[in-house]
Design a protein around this motif. Structure first.
Motif, PDB file in Angstrom:
ATOM      1  N   PRO A   1       3.257 -16.983   0.880  1.00 51.65           N
ATOM      2  CA  PRO A   1       2.971 -16.088   2.008  1.00 51.65           C
ATOM      3  C   PRO A   1       3.639 -14.729   1.789  1.00 51.65           C
ATOM      4  O   PRO A   1       4.795 -14.648   1.396  1.00 51.65           O
ATOM      5  N   ASN A   2       2.898 -13.680   2.058  1.00 54.84           N
ATOM      6  CA  ASN A   2       3.310 -12.346   1.696  1.00 54.84           C
ATOM      7  C   ASN A   2       2.703 -11.359   2.692  1.00 54.84           C
ATOM      8  O   ASN A   2       1.730 -11.692   3.365  1.00 54.84           O
ATOM      9  N   VAL A   3       3.282 -10.183   2.779  1.00 50.35           N
ATOM     10  CA  VAL A   3       2.706  -9.096   3.579  1.00 50.35           C
ATOM     11  C   VAL A   3       2.558  -7.872   2.695  1.00 50.35           C
ATOM     12  O   VAL A   3       3.299  -7.696   1.727  1.00 50.35           O
ATOM     13  N   GLY A   4       1.589  -7.040   3.028  1.00 50.41           N
ATOM     14  CA  GLY A   4       1.394  -5.774   2.339  1.00 50.41           C
ATOM     15  C   GLY A   4       1.272  -4.667   3.370  1.00 50.41           C
ATOM     16  O   GLY A   4       0.864  -4.911   4.507  1.00 50.41           O
ATOM     17  N   VAL A   5       1.634  -3.452   2.955  1.00 53.03           N
ATOM     18  CA  VAL A   5       1.633  -2.312   3.870  1.00 53.03           C
ATOM     19  C   VAL A   5       0.892  -1.135   3.249  1.00 53.03           C
ATOM     20  O   VAL A   5       1.181  -0.735   2.122  1.00 53.03           O
ATOM     21  N   VAL A   6      -0.040  -0.582   4.016  1.00 54.72           N
ATOM     22  CA  VAL A   6      -0.656   0.693   3.673  1.00 54.72           C
ATOM     23  C   VAL A   6      -0.085   1.692   4.677  1.00 54.72           C
ATOM     24  O   VAL A   6      -0.302   1.568   5.880  1.00 54.72           O
ATOM     25  N   LEU A   7       0.681   2.648   4.153  1.00 58.03           N
ATOM     26  CA  LEU A   7       1.308   3.660   4.993  1.00 58.03           C
ATOM     27  C   LEU A   7       0.453   4.928   4.949  1.00 58.03           C
ATOM     28  O   LEU A   7       0.316   5.549   3.901  1.00 58.03           O
ATOM     29  N   PHE A   8      -0.119   5.274   6.092  1.00 56.93           N
ATOM     30  CA  PHE A   8      -0.984   6.448   6.197  1.00 56.93           C
ATOM     31  C   PHE A   8      -0.185   7.682   6.593  1.00 56.93           C
ATOM     32  O   PHE A   8       0.587   7.650   7.552  1.00 56.93           O
ATOM     33  N   HIS A   9      -0.385   8.736   5.839  1.00 58.59           N
ATOM     34  CA  HIS A   9       0.125  10.051   6.217  1.00 58.59           C
ATOM     35  C   HIS A   9      -0.733  10.511   7.401  1.00 58.59           C
ATOM     36  O   HIS A   9      -1.901  10.112   7.502  1.00 58.59           O
ATOM     37  N   PRO A  10      -0.222  11.352   8.293  1.00 63.28           N
ATOM     38  CA  PRO A  10      -1.062  11.830   9.395  1.00 63.28           C
ATOM     39  C   PRO A  10      -2.365  12.506   8.950  1.00 63.28           C
ATOM     40  O   PRO A  10      -3.342  12.519   9.703  1.00 63.28           O
ATOM     41  N   ASP A  11      -2.418  13.010   7.718  1.00 65.07           N
ATOM     42  CA  ASP A  11      -3.650  13.665   7.247  1.00 65.07           C
ATOM     43  C   ASP A  11      -4.644  12.693   6.607  1.00 65.07           C
ATOM     44  O   ASP A  11      -5.685  13.103   6.107  1.00 65.07           O
ATOM     45  N   GLY A  12      -4.342  11.395   6.620  1.00 63.14           N
ATOM     46  CA  GLY A  12      -5.271  10.392   6.117  1.00 63.14           C
ATOM     47  C   GLY A  12      -4.993   9.884   4.717  1.00 63.14           C
ATOM     48  O   GLY A  12      -5.558   8.877   4.296  1.00 63.14           O
ATOM     49  N   ARG A  13      -4.118  10.567   3.965  1.00 60.80           N
ATOM     50  CA  ARG A  13      -3.744  10.049   2.651  1.00 60.80           C
ATOM     51  C   ARG A  13      -2.847   8.826   2.836  1.00 60.80           C
ATOM     52  O   ARG A  13      -2.337   8.586   3.927  1.00 60.80           O
ATOM     53  N   VAL A  14      -2.655   8.066   1.772  1.00 56.03           N
ATOM     54  CA  VAL A  14      -1.818   6.867   1.826  1.00 56.03           C
ATOM     55  C   VAL A  14      -0.706   6.941   0.783  1.00 56.03           C
ATOM     56  O   VAL A  14      -0.810   7.659  -0.212  1.00 56.03           O
ATOM     57  N   TRP A  15       0.336   6.176   1.029  1.00 58.67           N
ATOM     58  CA  TRP A  15       1.537   6.180   0.197  1.00 58.67           C
ATOM     59  C   TRP A  15       1.373   5.201  -0.959  1.00 58.67           C
ATOM     60  O   TRP A  15       0.974   4.051  -0.761  1.00 58.67           O
ATOM     61  N   TYR A  16       1.682   5.672  -2.164  1.00 61.93           N
ATOM     62  CA  TYR A  16       1.689   4.824  -3.355  1.00 61.93           C
ATOM     63  C   TYR A  16       3.072   4.871  -3.996  1.00 61.93           C
ATOM     64  O   TYR A  16       3.661   5.953  -4.115  1.00 61.93           O
ATOM     65  N   GLY A  17       3.548   3.723  -4.426  1.00 59.97           N
ATOM     66  CA  GLY A  17       4.787   3.658  -5.182  1.00 59.97           C
ATOM     67  C   GLY A  17       4.507   3.224  -6.609  1.00 59.97           C
ATOM     68  O   GLY A  17       3.637   2.371  -6.845  1.00 59.97           O
ATOM     69  N   ARG A  18       5.234   3.821  -7.554  1.00 60.46           N
ATOM     70  CA  ARG A  18       5.106   3.421  -8.965  1.00 60.46           C
ATOM     71  C   ARG A  18       6.154   2.358  -9.233  1.00 60.46           C
ATOM     72  O   ARG A  18       7.351   2.582  -9.058  1.00 60.46           O
ATOM     73  N   ARG A  19       5.703   1.175  -9.657  1.00 57.24           N
ATOM     74  CA  ARG A  19       6.612   0.053  -9.896  1.00 57.24           C
ATOM     75  C   ARG A  19       7.628   0.409 -10.970  1.00 57.24           C
ATOM     76  O   ARG A  19       7.277   0.847 -12.057  1.00 57.24           O
ATOM     77  N   ALA A  20       8.891   0.201 -10.630  1.00 57.31           N
ATOM     78  CA  ALA A  20       9.980   0.482 -11.565  1.00 57.31           C
ATOM     79  C   ALA A  20       9.873  -0.435 -12.777  1.00 57.31           C
ATOM     80  O   ALA A  20       9.497  -1.607 -12.662  1.00 57.31           O
ATOM     81  N   ASN A  21      10.181   0.109 -13.932  1.00 58.84           N
ATOM     82  CA  ASN A  21      10.206  -0.651 -15.187  1.00 58.84           C
ATOM     83  C   ASN A  21       8.881  -1.325 -15.507  1.00 58.84           C
ATOM     84  O   ASN A  21       8.863  -2.401 -16.106  1.00 58.84           O
ATOM     85  N   THR A  22       7.783  -0.714 -15.097  1.00 61.04           N
ATOM     86  CA  THR A  22       6.462  -1.267 -15.359  1.00 61.04           C
ATOM     87  C   THR A  22       5.623  -0.196 -16.051  1.00 61.04           C
ATOM     88  O   THR A  22       5.376   0.855 -15.471  1.00 61.04           O
ATOM     89  N   PRO A  23       5.211  -0.453 -17.292  1.00 60.03           N
ATOM     90  CA  PRO A  23       4.413   0.558 -17.994  1.00 60.03           C
ATOM     91  C   PRO A  23       3.053   0.763 -17.338  1.00 60.03           C
ATOM     92  O   PRO A  23       2.504  -0.155 -16.734  1.00 60.03           O
TER      93      PRO A  23
END
Length: 158
Positions: free
Chosen positions: A10-32
């Protein structure tokens, strides 16, 4: 009848929306690259409410606590680990992960974003982007799940 997702963590995921409609992306650490960008996600503690888990994971991985709930998925969105994945979750007997996804609108200032707020750093960089980019940025074995997330939250794009 056995639950087909009973061996999925069981897991949760989050899409974080900027007020202008773009979404937040993170680059996984130590992942090529190239498929090393994703949304915040994480496990659900025993007895933990799914929204509380999503807010906790968002805060741990990004530092963000200023967020209002926009939507969530009701059904599980799942993905299987590839046979050669070999990660710790697979070693603990999980065949994959089943996720409840949450869409939040960021209501804070970008100075709130702190990738080192928690001991275990998940991301080493972040950026705002289009929601529909997600399936092309994620590792291939999560692509179908991300396509479902994009479809679920596409109506939220302004």
């Amino acid at each position: 009848m056995t639950d087909p997702l009973s061996q999925y963590r069981p897991n949760v995921g989050v899409v974080l929306f900027h007020p202008d409609g773009r979404v937040w992306y993170g680059r996984r650490a130590n992942t090529p690259g190239p498929h090393n960008w994703q949304f915040p996600q994480g496990g659900v503690d025993e007895g933990e409410d799914y929204e509380a888990a999503a807010r906790r994971e968002l805060a741990e991985e990004t530092g963000v606590t200023s967020a209002e709930l926009l939507a969530r998925t009701e059904e599980w969105i799942a993905y299987a680990f590839p046979a050669d994945y070999g990660g710790s979750k697979q070693a603990r007997g999980f065949a994959g992960q089943k996720q409840k996804w949450f869409a939040f609108r960021f209501t804070g200032d970008e100075s709130e974003i702190d990738l080192e707020t928690h001991g275990d750093i998940e991301f080493d960089a972040w950026r705002w982007g289009r929601l529909d980019e997600a399936p092309d940025l994620i590792v291939p074995f999560k692509r179908k799940a991300y396509e479902q997330v994009v479809q679920a939250f596409a109506p939220l794009v302004v």
